[in-house]
Design a protein around this motif. Structure first.
Motif, mmCIF file in Angstrom:
data_model
loop_
_atom_site.group_PDB
_atom_site.id
_atom_site.type_symbol
_atom_site.label_atom_id
_atom_site.label_comp_id
_atom_site.label_asym_id
_atom_site.label_seq_id
_atom_site.Cartn_x
_atom_site.Cartn_y
_atom_site.Cartn_z
ATOM 1 N N ARG A 84 -7.259 9.846 -0.799
ATOM 2 C CA ARG A 84 -7.655 11.094 -0.119
ATOM 3 C C ARG A 84 -9.140 11.366 -0.277
ATOM 4 N NH1 ARG A 84 -2.304 14.324 -1.936
ATOM 5 N NH2 ARG A 84 -1.011 13.722 -0.152
ATOM 6 N N ALA A 85 -9.693 11.027 -1.424
ATOM 7 C CA ALA A 85 -11.123 11.242 -1.667
ATOM 8 C C ALA A 85 -11.977 10.272 -0.857
ATOM 9 C CB ALA A 85 -11.430 11.106 -3.155
ATOM 10 N N VAL B 230 10.483 1.879 9.560
ATOM 11 C CA VAL B 230 10.890 2.507 8.301
ATOM 12 C C VAL B 230 9.723 2.505 7.313
ATOM 13 C CG1 VAL B 230 12.470 2.360 6.341
ATOM 14 C CG2 VAL B 230 13.315 1.933 8.660
ATOM 15 N N ALA B 231 9.058 1.366 7.181
ATOM 16 C CA ALA B 231 7.897 1.290 6.291
ATOM 17 C C ALA B 231 6.784 2.216 6.784
ATOM 18 C CB ALA B 231 7.397 -0.149 6.206
ATOM 19 N N LEU B 232 6.620 2.286 8.099
ATOM 20 C CA LEU B 232 5.599 3.160 8.678
ATOM 21 C C LEU B 232 5.896 4.620 8.364
ATOM 22 C CD1 LEU B 232 3.156 3.690 10.451
ATOM 23 C CD2 LEU B 232 4.652 3.501 12.439
ATOM 24 N N ARG B 233 7.144 5.011 8.510
ATOM 25 C CA ARG B 233 7.516 6.386 8.187
ATOM 26 C C ARG B 233 7.217 6.700 6.725
ATOM 27 N NH1 ARG B 233 10.833 9.197 5.485
ATOM 28 N NH2 ARG B 233 11.513 11.227 6.112
ATOM 29 N N ASN B 234 7.575 5.776 5.834
ATOM 30 C CA ASN B 234 7.304 5.987 4.413
ATOM 31 C C ASN B 234 5.814 6.167 4.166
ATOM 32 O OD1 ASN B 234 10.023 5.715 3.956
ATOM 33 N ND2 ASN B 234 9.883 3.626 3.190
ATOM 34 N N LEU B 235 4.984 5.320 4.778
ATOM 35 C CA LEU B 235 3.540 5.412 4.605
ATOM 36 C C LEU B 235 3.019 6.751 5.111
ATOM 37 C CD1 LEU B 235 0.778 4.194 3.898
ATOM 38 C CD2 LEU B 235 0.770 3.163 6.189
ATOM 39 N N MET B 236 3.438 7.144 6.299
ATOM 40 C CA MET B 236 2.940 8.393 6.882
ATOM 41 C C MET B 236 3.378 9.608 6.069
ATOM 42 S SD MET B 236 0.931 7.771 9.419
ATOM 43 C CE MET B 236 0.354 6.179 8.833
ATOM 44 N N VAL B 237 4.614 9.593 5.575
ATOM 45 C CA VAL B 237 5.091 10.708 4.752
ATOM 46 C C VAL B 237 4.244 10.818 3.482
ATOM 47 C CG1 VAL B 237 7.026 11.530 3.335
ATOM 48 C CG2 VAL B 237 7.419 10.787 5.691
ATOM 49 N N VAL B 238 3.981 9.697 2.839
ATOM 50 C CA VAL B 238 3.152 9.703 1.631
ATOM 51 C C VAL B 238 1.758 10.255 1.947
ATOM 52 C CG1 VAL B 238 1.959 8.193 -0.021
ATOM 53 C CG2 VAL B 238 4.373 7.864 0.432
ATOM 54 N N LEU B 239 1.246 9.946 3.134
ATOM 55 C CA LEU B 239 -0.084 10.405 3.528
ATOM 56 C C LEU B 239 -0.085 11.843 4.032
ATOM 57 C CD1 LEU B 239 -1.529 7.219 5.247
ATOM 58 C CD2 LEU B 239 -1.898 8.052 2.908
ATOM 59 N N GLY B 240 1.097 12.468 4.067
ATOM 60 C CA GLY B 240 1.174 13.881 4.420
ATOM 61 C C GLY B 240 1.317 14.166 5.905
ATOM 62 N N VAL B 241 1.712 13.180 6.686
ATOM 63 C CA VAL B 241 1.904 13.388 8.120
ATOM 64 C C VAL B 241 3.350 13.833 8.356
ATOM 65 C CG1 VAL B 241 1.860 12.294 10.396
ATOM 66 C CG2 VAL B 241 0.187 11.622 8.657
ATOM 67 N N LEU C 185 0.838 -1.199 0.000
ATOM 68 C CA LEU C 185 0.000 0.000 0.000
ATOM 69 C C LEU C 185 0.874 1.251 0.000
ATOM 70 C CD1 LEU C 185 -2.696 1.536 0.303
ATOM 71 C CD2 LEU C 185 -2.452 1.204 2.778
ATOM 72 N N ALA C 186 1.857 1.308 0.894
ATOM 73 C CA ALA C 186 2.728 2.484 0.975
ATOM 74 C C ALA C 186 3.433 2.734 -0.357
ATOM 75 C CB ALA C 186 3.752 2.297 2.090
ATOM 76 N N ARG C 187 3.961 1.676 -0.945
ATOM 77 C CA ARG C 187 4.656 1.823 -2.223
ATOM 78 C C ARG C 187 3.704 2.281 -3.318
ATOM 79 N NH1 ARG C 187 5.475 0.466 -6.982
ATOM 80 N NH2 ARG C 187 7.461 0.233 -7.991
ATOM 81 N N ASN C 188 2.551 1.641 -3.384
ATOM 82 C CA ASN C 188 1.595 1.972 -4.443
ATOM 83 C C ASN C 188 1.054 3.391 -4.306
ATOM 84 O OD1 ASN C 188 2.028 -0.595 -5.384
ATOM 85 N ND2 ASN C 188 0.029 -1.389 -4.800
#
Length: 83
Positions: A24-25, A60-71, A9-12
């Protein structure tokens, strides 16, 4: 913890055109396409990094996911200490 599903999910979200905007929608249909538990879907939709970390997501994966989500990094674990 659905490690593969969360990592995919994070990568995609970062690399598939239009997926982040779709999330986001309305996150529910996007999350339905990944092998996640209901609680994992809730945590991702709520951007609840503290819950995901506490339940075993790789930091590390969590950070990547959160950054992509704008956190912002400083906001990722704000709820971990009860704040």
């Amino acid at each position: 913890m659905s490690i593969v599903g969360l990592n995919r999910l994070a990568r995609n979200l970062e690399h598939e055109p239009g997926l982040l905007e779709a999330f986001r929608a309305d996150p529910a249909p996007v999350l339905a396409d990944y092998p996640l538990t209901g609680e994992e879907r809730r945590a991702v939709a709520a951007k609840d990094a503290a819950w995901l970390l506490a339940h075993g997501m790789n930091p590390v994966a969590l950070r990547n996911l959160m950054v992509v989500l704008g956190v912002a990094h400083q906001d990722m674990y704000a709820s971990a200490d009860g704040a």
